[in-house]
Each structure stands twice: as structure tokens, then as C-alpha cells.
Enzyme design. Sequence first.
Site, PDB file in Angstrom:
ATOM      1  N   ASP A 228      -2.834   1.038   7.058  1.00 23.82           N
ATOM      2  CA  ASP A 228      -1.956   1.075   5.699  1.00 23.82           C
ATOM      3  C   ASP A 228      -1.294  -0.585   5.951  1.00 23.82           C
ATOM      4  O   ASP A 228      -1.179  -1.160   4.764  1.00 23.82           O
ATOM      5  CB  ASP A 228      -0.656   1.755   5.653  1.00 23.82           C
ATOM      6  CG  ASP A 228      -1.165   3.246   5.839  1.00 23.82           C
ATOM      7  OD1 ASP A 228      -1.252   4.141   5.151  1.00 23.82           O
ATOM      8  OD2 ASP A 228      -1.221   3.703   7.222  1.00 23.82           O
TER       9      ASP A 228
ATOM     10  N   ASP B 126       0.789  -1.072  -0.142  1.00 27.80           N
ATOM     11  CA  ASP B 126      -0.051   0.187  -0.015  1.00 27.80           C
ATOM     12  C   ASP B 126       0.723   1.234   0.127  1.00 27.80           C
ATOM     13  O   ASP B 126       1.452   1.576   1.103  1.00 27.80           O
ATOM     14  CB  ASP B 126      -0.875   0.110   1.350  1.00 27.80           C
ATOM     15  CG  ASP B 126      -1.760   1.255   1.215  1.00 27.80           C
ATOM     16  OD1 ASP B 126      -2.267   1.501   0.121  1.00 27.80           O
ATOM     17  OD2 ASP B 126      -2.198   1.690   2.207  1.00 27.80           O
TER      18      ASP B 126
ATOM     19  N   GLU C 248      -0.979  -1.124  -4.861  1.00 27.07           N
ATOM     20  CA  GLU C 248      -2.340  -0.352  -5.273  1.00 27.07           C
ATOM     21  C   GLU C 248      -2.155   0.517  -6.227  1.00 27.07           C
ATOM     22  O   GLU C 248      -1.067   1.101  -6.531  1.00 27.07           O
ATOM     23  CB  GLU C 248      -2.707   0.089  -3.868  1.00 27.07           C
ATOM     24  CG  GLU C 248      -4.080   0.932  -4.196  1.00 27.07           C
ATOM     25  CD  GLU C 248      -4.526   1.955  -2.998  1.00 27.07           C
ATOM     26  OE1 GLU C 248      -4.702   1.379  -2.000  1.00 27.07           O
ATOM     27  OE2 GLU C 248      -4.528   3.064  -3.170  1.00 27.07           O
TER      28      GLU C 248
END
Lengths: 184, 184
Positions: B141, B7, B68
Amino acid sequence: MRVLGVDPGLTRCGLGVVEGLPGRRLRMADVGVVRTPADAEVAERLVLVERGIEEWLDAHRPEVVAVERVFSQHNVRTVMGTAQASAVAMLCAARRGLPVALHTPSEVKAAVTGSGRAEKAQVGAMVARLLRLDAPPRPADAADALALAICHIWRAPAQSRLQQAWAAARRAPAAPSPKGTTSS
Amino acid sequence: MRVLGVDPGLTRCGLGVVEGLPGRRLRMADVGVVRTPADAEVAERLVLVERGIEEWLDAHRPEVVAVERVFSQHNVRTVMGTAQASAVAMLCAARRGLPVALHTPSEVKAAVTGSGRAEKAQVGAMVARLLRLDAPPRPADAADALALAICHIWRAPAQSRLQQAWAAARRAPAAPSPKGTTSS
């Protein structure tokens, strides 16, 4: 001072090396473009950009790397690739302990043409004149990379003085606050 | 399949390693966050992110890295740092020859919660349940990185079939164009 200018991009990443000092003649050491295939995966393209920049750093041993500062307000379709390529350029430089300087497109245009809103062609023409080239470097990304390097050479003394002033201000004891002086 | 989920971020870059196969139990191998100081130069922060990701790749030897997918429509104040950190993650993986898979936030949410518009807390709770953890990993996160890895494990078979179909379509001779069939 020997500066590598980087106009970041995934399709074309402009690179230009300029030597010079403020108020002295400038000399172009090299100019070129790293290209990556548009149909390749982004991750592969970033590896190719890294490889190209590493080759330039090895070949030219710049003292500073000047990279265009990317704004997210730009064209949303291209800004991601630009941001990613600029990250690779900054990473390559910082990994070697080289200082990285960021300049906005309007700072670069203002430095070489006198106007922050100059057209691409004006930038190319002024880069050619300043470096005594027969014609503006092509493609525009290559000319922009040289313009970034020139901009850095000319702006560096002022930036350096500002940074020293900031550092001194941080080291100095905090001034008494207005509240402190008026409290009973 | 052992997947490192990333992330991306400059302040906190979430990392999570999950092992598993579609329809089988999932196992968390590790989870954590690489942090970089907000007052450091961006270039230095990217070097710290690279160092952290390299350590995780060395320690966990994932077969795939799932990152991501960053959209420029997001919050313009944070999107640049996210794009830059994701570039570093993709670069680290591709440089080692590891495949990089990109998943959008809504694909990840849909994969682990059933809804592409799930809240952060729902994602964390489902990650904890799927990996049999006592509590959702913190910060968010870290949980998001695990969710990315889980999403990849579950989506990979479908993605792989799609890619094979595309590759086959590209290899196949082009169909006659409408123009070709109607010209005299």
C-alpha cells in the site's frame, strides 16, 4: 432520545431528526435534504455534504446518528456515491463522539411498515402517520431519513441489550473447549 | 510539484509524498501507512484515517492530492472500506482547497511500469528504481501510494491540457444542430 437519520447520497442526502422513546409518541424536529451539483467534482460534493451535516448537528444536537448501511450489491452506478456520502456522515458524527448506528434498508422498512420489502410510498405514508404529518415528506430521501431515525428509536433497546450480552461474553472466562474435556 | 499519493483503505491507507516535474528527477519526501484496528467501528476507523491524513497534509503541505479511483466492480468485500477511506482522503484535501486527482489502478501501473496489468512486485520495484530507494517500500500500500504520486506528476500536464480544452469547448457557442440546419 433525539436521533438524526441520514439517507446518504451525493445528489440528495436526506436528513431527518426525530425525538421519542420506544412505546411513546414520536415527534419530528426537522426534515430536509442536502443537495450537491451533479457536475461538481466528487471531492467538492463531499465537502458540501460535510458542511450540510455539520450544520444539522450544530442546530439539532442529536444524541445518536443513524445511517443507512450501504451494500456493495446495490446498483453499481450509484453505490460509490452512497458509500462516500455515508462515510462523511459517519465521520462527522464520530468526530463529535456521537454514537453511529447502521441499519439496513430492509430493517428500516420492516420497522416502520412491518415488511422488509415495502415500497417507497408505503414507507412515506407510514412515516407521515407515525409523525402525524399532513403528507409524506418529499423527496423520498427525506422520508427515508425520518424512517431511519424512527427505526433506530425502536430498535435501540434491543441493540443495546445485544451489545451488553456480547460485551459480557467477551469478559467471561472462555468455556472449556470440547477438546479439553475429552483429552486424556 | 509536490504530490501526496493516497492508496485508500481502512486496514491500511498508504501515503506517499513525491516531489518532481515531468522529465526531471523524482524525490521521495516521505512514505508510510495509516492503520486502523479491524475490530473498531467503521465510524471510528474513518476518524483515525482522517486524523492520519490531516497530519500528513500539515507536515508535507502538498500542492495536489492524488487518490486511487475506486471501482465498484472490485472485490465486493473490500470495496466499501476502500470507497469510504477514499472519501475521507478527498474530503480532507478539498476542504483545504487542494486539487484532488483520481487515477485508476491501471493508469498508475501503466505510468510506472509501462503496463496497465503489471504485478504488485513490478510496481514496487519500479517505484524503488524511480525514487532511488534501496528496496521497494513495504507494505505494498505504501509503494502504491508513491506510484500514484509519480503517476500524477507525469500525467498532470496532459490532464491539464485536456481540462483546458474541455473548458474552452464549454465556453464556445454551441454548434448549430443538424436539426436546425435541415428544418424549413
